[in-house]
Design an enzyme around this catalytic site. Sequence first.
Site, mmCIF file in Angstrom:
data_model
loop_
_atom_site.group_PDB
_atom_site.id
_atom_site.type_symbol
_atom_site.label_atom_id
_atom_site.label_comp_id
_atom_site.label_asym_id
_atom_site.label_seq_id
_atom_site.Cartn_x
_atom_site.Cartn_y
_atom_site.Cartn_z
ATOM 1 N N ILE A 361 51.340 32.783 -8.866
ATOM 2 C CA ILE A 361 52.182 31.952 -8.097
ATOM 3 C C ILE A 361 51.204 31.196 -7.010
ATOM 4 O O ILE A 361 51.698 30.350 -6.205
ATOM 5 C CB ILE A 361 52.956 33.086 -7.338
ATOM 6 C CG1 ILE A 361 52.198 34.130 -6.429
ATOM 7 C CG2 ILE A 361 53.985 33.621 -8.042
ATOM 8 C CD1 ILE A 361 52.839 35.070 -5.529
ATOM 9 N N GLY A 362 50.026 31.300 -7.360
ATOM 10 C CA GLY A 362 49.006 30.482 -6.499
ATOM 11 C C GLY A 362 47.539 30.652 -6.790
ATOM 12 O O GLY A 362 47.334 31.731 -7.461
ATOM 13 N N GLY A 364 43.805 30.639 -4.448
ATOM 14 C CA GLY A 364 42.958 30.244 -2.980
ATOM 15 C C GLY A 364 41.387 30.492 -2.949
ATOM 16 O O GLY A 364 40.998 30.489 -4.530
ATOM 17 N N PHE A 366 39.747 32.777 -2.562
ATOM 18 C CA PHE A 366 39.317 34.195 -3.101
ATOM 19 C C PHE A 366 39.687 34.230 -4.707
ATOM 20 O O PHE A 366 38.918 34.974 -5.419
ATOM 21 C CB PHE A 366 40.180 35.164 -2.328
ATOM 22 C CG PHE A 366 40.030 36.592 -2.879
ATOM 23 C CD1 PHE A 366 39.001 37.413 -2.383
ATOM 24 C CD2 PHE A 366 40.838 36.934 -3.569
ATOM 25 C CE1 PHE A 366 38.959 38.618 -2.873
ATOM 26 C CE2 PHE A 366 40.718 38.202 -4.201
ATOM 27 C CZ PHE A 366 39.727 39.079 -3.917
ATOM 28 N N GLY A 367 40.653 33.740 -5.277
ATOM 29 C CA GLY A 367 40.834 33.975 -6.592
ATOM 30 C C GLY A 367 42.262 33.484 -6.844
ATOM 31 O O GLY A 367 43.109 32.676 -6.178
ATOM 32 N N VAL A 369 46.521 34.313 -7.523
ATOM 33 C CA VAL A 369 47.429 35.258 -6.910
ATOM 34 C C VAL A 369 48.658 35.504 -7.738
ATOM 35 O O VAL A 369 49.022 34.531 -8.206
ATOM 36 C CB VAL A 369 48.121 34.504 -5.583
ATOM 37 C CG1 VAL A 369 49.032 35.449 -4.824
ATOM 38 C CG2 VAL A 369 46.994 34.265 -4.700
ATOM 39 N N LYS A 384 46.164 39.536 -5.030
ATOM 40 C CA LYS A 384 45.101 38.391 -5.097
ATOM 41 C C LYS A 384 43.898 38.929 -5.990
ATOM 42 O O LYS A 384 43.505 40.199 -5.489
ATOM 43 C CB LYS A 384 44.682 38.044 -3.793
ATOM 44 C CG LYS A 384 45.639 37.307 -3.025
ATOM 45 C CD LYS A 384 45.222 36.768 -1.548
ATOM 46 C CE LYS A 384 44.226 35.636 -1.446
ATOM 47 N NZ LYS A 384 43.784 35.316 -0.346
ATOM 48 N N ASP A 481 39.790 27.473 6.502
ATOM 49 C CA ASP A 481 40.314 26.711 5.737
ATOM 50 C C ASP A 481 41.887 26.768 6.004
ATOM 51 O O ASP A 481 42.589 27.199 4.937
ATOM 52 C CB ASP A 481 40.143 27.719 4.315
ATOM 53 C CG ASP A 481 40.417 26.597 3.074
ATOM 54 O OD1 ASP A 481 40.420 25.656 3.218
ATOM 55 O OD2 ASP A 481 40.746 27.376 2.042
#
Length: 673
Positions: A361-362, A364, A366-367, A369, A384, A481
């Site tokens: 679904i997304g 970021g 971080f990685g 999601v 995540k 961010d």
Amino acid sequence: MHPRKAFIIILLFFFAIFGFLDPAVLAEKTSFQFPSFPLRDISLLGDSYLRNGVIGLTRSIDVPSSSSGAVIYNNPITFFDPETNTTASFSAKFTFSINNVNPSSFGDGLTFFLSPSNRTLGSPGGYLGLVNSSQLTRNKFVAVEFDTRLDPHFNDPNENHVGLDIDSMNSINTADPILQGIDLKSGNLINAWIDYKNEQRKLMVFLSYSSLKPEKPILSVDINLSDYFKTIMYVGFSASTEGSTELHQIENWSFQTIGFIPARPKSHPHNVSDSSMTVAVDISKPSSGKKHDKKLGLGVAIAGLAFFCVVLLVLVYVSVKKLRGVRKQKTFKTDFVACPREYSYKELKLATKGFHPSRIIGHGSFGTVYKAFFLSTGTIAAVKRSRHSHEGKTEFLAELSIIAGLRHKNLVHLQGWCAEKCELLLVYEFMPNGSLDKMLYHETKRGHLLNWSHRVNIAIGLASVLSYLHQECEQIVIHRDIKAGNVLLDGNFNPRLGDFGLAKLMDHDKSPVSTLTAGTMGYLAPEYLQCGMATEKTDVFSYGVVVLEVACGRRSIEREGQKMVNLVDWVWGLHSEGKIIEAADKKLKGEFKEEEMRKLLLLGLSCANPDSAERPSMRRVLQILNNEVASLAVPKLKPSLTFSSGLPLTLDEIVSDGEEDNTDNSMCEIKIV
């Protein structure tokens, strides 16, 4: 079960068998002292904050507002022992103050409470942050209120009273501390002692300006609280205001439970006292039957000891076998602060269908999601998943350590984490309306449209959480961010700030440290691009860009023909021509108040000013949006800045997730217009 826990349980069982341990002492007792408050041991809810070791429960502002906040001790406390059917007594001591910049604007007060829930937070005003105004019976609690407003709705006796509340704001009993010379609204530090003695079925409250505990209580109530204590309870404080500037602070706190000593059975039903006992001594020669019993008892003891040794050997074998896995996890777990829950990898893999691409679904900093369905509970979450790299681990630990200690209604709530099988995973509450950028730029596909009230609410909510991060936490949290993709929307389109993978902590009143620039092009402040100096004002710049996106429905950088158009430059150009209202999102079809739109656009430009010194603080931004202070003047022409320094010369250097210092000594001049 963890090998160490299993060993302790077996050891206790062994001692119990041989009579070395009284089971009555196994009931858990709690004791803690906070001369000043550490963030790792408490949870801050609502508008509460921690600054210099002191808890503030409501907003610290100079203009009247409505606010509620709570602080809760993280660890659950045992108040009832089912083994002995015993309820604990408790004793609490704390120092608080209730102050106000405007003496005519007092209200509403604070409470000390005990609750079976660690998420107790209620509405502002007379609800004192304990009770939800729309669900009056939802929150369960036992509380001592220090009330500074007369609220006839709750039968308050006056505007300066102490009361005992149970599951309701209508006090069971109240007392006036003025009778003992204590004014709750004096602004002075007040020491409070709250004692509950279960054997006497009595609760007492003592107040004093000095550190000496008075002999006579302010409030004494004969009540059996064992009817309201669950096995596990949480303790904390709450406070609220409504149209006032009252400030509630807790300076220190100590707490302990006492008791869990059951009444010992009498040695004989006709004994007068427990000290009476009957002793029978047999001095005759033991019979052969008694010898047999003695041998049998010795055999049972030896067999029990042998069984214990066998179990211990098996435990050691299992521990050695799992040692490698434990070592792999240890590095991560020692770095973690207290989190709601540690998930198993198997559980998260099942919930995401093996991290199937259809569940993505997304993405970021971080990685990736994933959407997760937990069949056992019927709940949905967002998981995540880290990139498999050193940077992934660094960002994972950064995000976990920072956001786990934060509590604000406009933050995405962290539900748990997992560090297994070389995987780094964070579990968040699921946001059904996705990210702000998708809602702004892909609405026609989703059949939704953000109306004007939604957009204003997003600007206010984002300002509120950034004000909290910058000014109300023990350390300043710089997000680094902030962008439309990191603002998530819940079911009511309320904004939730997420993705703290690049966030940094900084002490108040300390100079920022220069690092290699990280973030997203189009949202980066010019001075951050120039020298990598991340401060609150770099977050303010990014916020300004997001506000302009919300108002204009345009991306921060868009391609028009063969050139790229910067949103800030485009809006400022319209402002210089006196046509700023033309920047409004055409998808709104004019369904907005022109003055509100103008105000939001000018606020976005104020925040995105190239000169960081001219940008407002996030607290000032929130006050402007709440119509508490006047808007800032915005120059017709966009200011220009010229500076020289070692500047990253490539896009890879400008947009980076690394943390190494920028050692590029190339000198160049940059002009921001």
